[in-house]
Design a protein around this motif. Structure first.
Motif, PDB file in Angstrom:
ATOM      1  N   HIS A 108       0.810  -1.211   0.000  1.00  0.00           N
ATOM      2  CA  HIS A 108       0.000   0.000   0.000  1.00  0.00           C
ATOM      3  C   HIS A 108       0.853   1.275   0.000  1.00  0.00           C
ATOM      4  O   HIS A 108       0.312   2.368  -0.038  1.00  0.00           O
ATOM      5  CB  HIS A 108      -0.944   0.022   1.198  1.00  0.00           C
ATOM      6  CG  HIS A 108      -1.992  -1.039   1.161  1.00  0.00           C
ATOM      7  ND1 HIS A 108      -2.846  -1.224   0.085  1.00  0.00           N
ATOM      8  CD2 HIS A 108      -2.338  -1.982   2.068  1.00  0.00           C
ATOM      9  CE1 HIS A 108      -3.667  -2.223   0.340  1.00  0.00           C
ATOM     10  NE2 HIS A 108      -3.380  -2.699   1.536  1.00  0.00           N
ATOM     11  N   PRO A 110       3.650   3.929  -1.671  1.00  0.00           N
ATOM     12  CA  PRO A 110       4.086   4.312  -3.015  1.00  0.00           C
ATOM     13  C   PRO A 110       5.415   3.652  -3.376  1.00  0.00           C
ATOM     14  O   PRO A 110       6.252   3.399  -2.500  1.00  0.00           O
ATOM     15  CB  PRO A 110       4.257   5.833  -2.915  1.00  0.00           C
ATOM     16  CG  PRO A 110       3.453   6.240  -1.721  1.00  0.00           C
ATOM     17  CD  PRO A 110       3.479   5.069  -0.785  1.00  0.00           C
ATOM     18  N   ARG A 111       5.607   3.374  -4.647  1.00  0.00           N
ATOM     19  CA  ARG A 111       6.808   2.696  -5.128  1.00  0.00           C
ATOM     20  C   ARG A 111       8.087   3.412  -4.685  1.00  0.00           C
ATOM     21  O   ARG A 111       9.046   2.787  -4.245  1.00  0.00           O
ATOM     22  CB  ARG A 111       6.775   2.595  -6.658  1.00  0.00           C
ATOM     23  CG  ARG A 111       7.974   1.895  -7.274  1.00  0.00           C
ATOM     24  CD  ARG A 111       7.824   1.733  -8.776  1.00  0.00           C
ATOM     25  NE  ARG A 111       6.613   0.982  -9.096  1.00  0.00           N
ATOM     26  CZ  ARG A 111       6.528  -0.351  -9.055  1.00  0.00           C
ATOM     27  NH1 ARG A 111       7.573  -1.081  -8.736  1.00  0.00           N
ATOM     28  NH2 ARG A 111       5.389  -0.957  -9.337  1.00  0.00           N
ATOM     29  N   GLU A 141       0.916   0.458 -10.551  1.00  0.00           N
ATOM     30  CA  GLU A 141       0.098   0.790  -9.385  1.00  0.00           C
ATOM     31  C   GLU A 141      -1.343   0.941  -9.852  1.00  0.00           C
ATOM     32  O   GLU A 141      -1.581   1.364 -10.972  1.00  0.00           O
ATOM     33  CB  GLU A 141       0.537   2.113  -8.752  1.00  0.00           C
ATOM     34  CG  GLU A 141       1.987   2.184  -8.316  1.00  0.00           C
ATOM     35  CD  GLU A 141       2.903   2.736  -9.386  1.00  0.00           C
ATOM     36  OE1 GLU A 141       2.463   3.579 -10.182  1.00  0.00           O
ATOM     37  OE2 GLU A 141       4.064   2.301  -9.437  1.00  0.00           O
ATOM     38  N   HIS A 142      -2.270   0.593  -8.981  1.00  0.00           N
ATOM     39  CA  HIS A 142      -3.675   0.855  -9.283  1.00  0.00           C
ATOM     40  C   HIS A 142      -4.524   0.713  -8.023  1.00  0.00           C
ATOM     41  O   HIS A 142      -4.040   0.261  -6.992  1.00  0.00           O
ATOM     42  CB  HIS A 142      -4.183  -0.067 -10.406  1.00  0.00           C
ATOM     43  CG  HIS A 142      -4.669  -1.408  -9.942  1.00  0.00           C
ATOM     44  ND1 HIS A 142      -3.840  -2.471  -9.736  1.00  0.00           N
ATOM     45  CD2 HIS A 142      -5.927  -1.828  -9.633  1.00  0.00           C
ATOM     46  CE1 HIS A 142      -4.565  -3.513  -9.324  1.00  0.00           C
ATOM     47  NE2 HIS A 142      -5.818  -3.161  -9.242  1.00  0.00           N
ATOM     48  N   TYR A 149      -5.308   1.445  -2.643  1.00  0.00           N
ATOM     49  CA  TYR A 149      -4.147   1.710  -3.486  1.00  0.00           C
ATOM     50  C   TYR A 149      -3.147   0.556  -3.372  1.00  0.00           C
ATOM     51  O   TYR A 149      -2.829   0.115  -2.264  1.00  0.00           O
ATOM     52  CB  TYR A 149      -3.483   3.020  -3.059  1.00  0.00           C
ATOM     53  CG  TYR A 149      -2.156   3.266  -3.728  1.00  0.00           C
ATOM     54  CD1 TYR A 149      -2.095   3.884  -4.975  1.00  0.00           C
ATOM     55  CD2 TYR A 149      -0.968   2.882  -3.121  1.00  0.00           C
ATOM     56  CE1 TYR A 149      -0.880   4.111  -5.601  1.00  0.00           C
ATOM     57  CE2 TYR A 149       0.245   3.100  -3.737  1.00  0.00           C
ATOM     58  CZ  TYR A 149       0.290   3.719  -4.977  1.00  0.00           C
ATOM     59  OH  TYR A 149       1.503   3.919  -5.583  1.00  0.00           O
ATOM     60  N   TYR A 150      -2.643   0.100  -4.516  1.00  0.00           N
ATOM     61  CA  TYR A 150      -1.661  -0.978  -4.546  1.00  0.00           C
ATOM     62  C   TYR A 150      -0.461  -0.611  -5.400  1.00  0.00           C
ATOM     63  O   TYR A 150      -0.611  -0.014  -6.469  1.00  0.00           O
ATOM     64  CB  TYR A 150      -2.264  -2.254  -5.153  1.00  0.00           C
ATOM     65  CG  TYR A 150      -3.131  -3.020  -4.203  1.00  0.00           C
ATOM     66  CD1 TYR A 150      -2.584  -3.907  -3.297  1.00  0.00           C
ATOM     67  CD2 TYR A 150      -4.505  -2.848  -4.209  1.00  0.00           C
ATOM     68  CE1 TYR A 150      -3.379  -4.614  -2.420  1.00  0.00           C
ATOM     69  CE2 TYR A 150      -5.312  -3.548  -3.337  1.00  0.00           C
ATOM     70  CZ  TYR A 150      -4.743  -4.426  -2.446  1.00  0.00           C
ATOM     71  OH  TYR A 150      -5.541  -5.113  -1.574  1.00  0.00           O
ATOM     72  N   THR A 151       0.708  -1.012  -4.943  1.00  0.00           N
ATOM     73  CA  THR A 151       1.920  -0.999  -5.759  1.00  0.00           C
ATOM     74  C   THR A 151       2.325  -2.455  -5.957  1.00  0.00           C
ATOM     75  O   THR A 151       2.423  -3.214  -4.987  1.00  0.00           O
ATOM     76  CB  THR A 151       3.066  -0.238  -5.066  1.00  0.00           C
ATOM     77  OG1 THR A 151       2.651   1.109  -4.835  1.00  0.00           O
ATOM     78  CG2 THR A 151       4.316  -0.242  -5.927  1.00  0.00           C
ATOM     79  N   TYR A 152       2.546  -2.818  -7.198  1.00  0.00           N
ATOM     80  CA  TYR A 152       2.934  -4.194  -7.526  1.00  0.00           C
ATOM     81  C   TYR A 152       4.419  -4.232  -7.891  1.00  0.00           C
ATOM     82  O   TYR A 152       4.947  -3.295  -8.490  1.00  0.00           O
ATOM     83  CB  TYR A 152       2.110  -4.717  -8.709  1.00  0.00           C
ATOM     84  CG  TYR A 152       0.662  -4.916  -8.374  1.00  0.00           C
ATOM     85  CD1 TYR A 152       0.188  -6.155  -7.955  1.00  0.00           C
ATOM     86  CD2 TYR A 152      -0.253  -3.872  -8.473  1.00  0.00           C
ATOM     87  CE1 TYR A 152      -1.146  -6.342  -7.645  1.00  0.00           C
ATOM     88  CE2 TYR A 152      -1.594  -4.051  -8.155  1.00  0.00           C
ATOM     89  CZ  TYR A 152      -2.025  -5.287  -7.751  1.00  0.00           C
ATOM     90  OH  TYR A 152      -3.347  -5.474  -7.431  1.00  0.00           O
TER      91      TYR A 152
END
Length: 194
Positions: A108, A110-111, A141-142, A149-152
């Motif tokens: 959750h 930010p990258r 991210e989406h 909020y997700y960062t993959y």
């Protein structure tokens, strides 16, 4: 994690979150983490409603739980967990913990904050302290349909980030599972040490 939409989504779904079953790989990895720590103090970082913290307490570990969602912190406290309201940036301790458990929480962030959070976790661990990291695999991210909020990250990105932060990776497990949003996604579980 300070994204208010994500916090609001979790606040609205505490009961649903508690019903989400853990995949077998995650259950096994949680046991492996507890066994690797053995005894001492664990930080459950992004602890949610405290289910993992409660498990670690039953294993004889001392636990401090930290989460940004007040409803999760309240639920954890009601169940005997030493839970505190806070974000990943509140990890400021130095050589304090025998283990840090970050189960699907740092996704959750930010990258661009990921390396900073890993460095803080490394500092917070005692020498040879154990670190568990669970993330969803992917790119970009989406937001999901619950507005979280997700960062993959890809597996090579995760391995590189951990190595750069000073961790030694002991074991990696991958799998597929369904989370709170109902989507079936790949995940990675990493056991490492400082």
């Amino acid at each position: 994690m300070t994204d208010q939409q994500t916090i609001d989504a979790y606040t609205a779904h505490v009961a649903d979150y508690l019903k989400v079953p853990l995949p077998p790989e995650q259950i096994e990895s949680r046991v492996a983490f507890a066994d690797a720590v053995g005894s001492g103090l664990v930080l459950d970082l992004g602890s949610g409603p405290g289910s993992d913290s409660a498990f670690f307490l039953r294993q004889g570990l001392r636990v401090r739980a930290l989460d940004a969602t007040p409803a999760f912190v309240e639920h954890a406290r009601e169940n005997g967990v030493d839970a505190h309201l806070g974000t990943f940036d509140d990890v400021t301790e130095v050589a304090e913990y025998d283990g840090v458990y970050a189960s699907f929480s740092l996704l959750h962030a930010p990258r661009d904050a990921f390396p900073r959070h890993l460095a803080a976790i490394h500092r917070a661990l005692k020498p040879e302290g154990v670190f568990f990291l669970g993330l969803k695999l992917g790119t970009g991210e989406h937001r999901d349909h619950l507005d979280r909020y997700y960062t993959y990250f890809t597996r090579p990105e995760i391995e590189a980030a951990l190595t750069t932060a000073g961790f030694t990776i002991d074991r990696i497990t991958t799998g597929m599972g369904t989370g709170l949003a109902g989507s079936y996604e790949g995940f990675i579980l990493v056991l490492a040490h400082a």
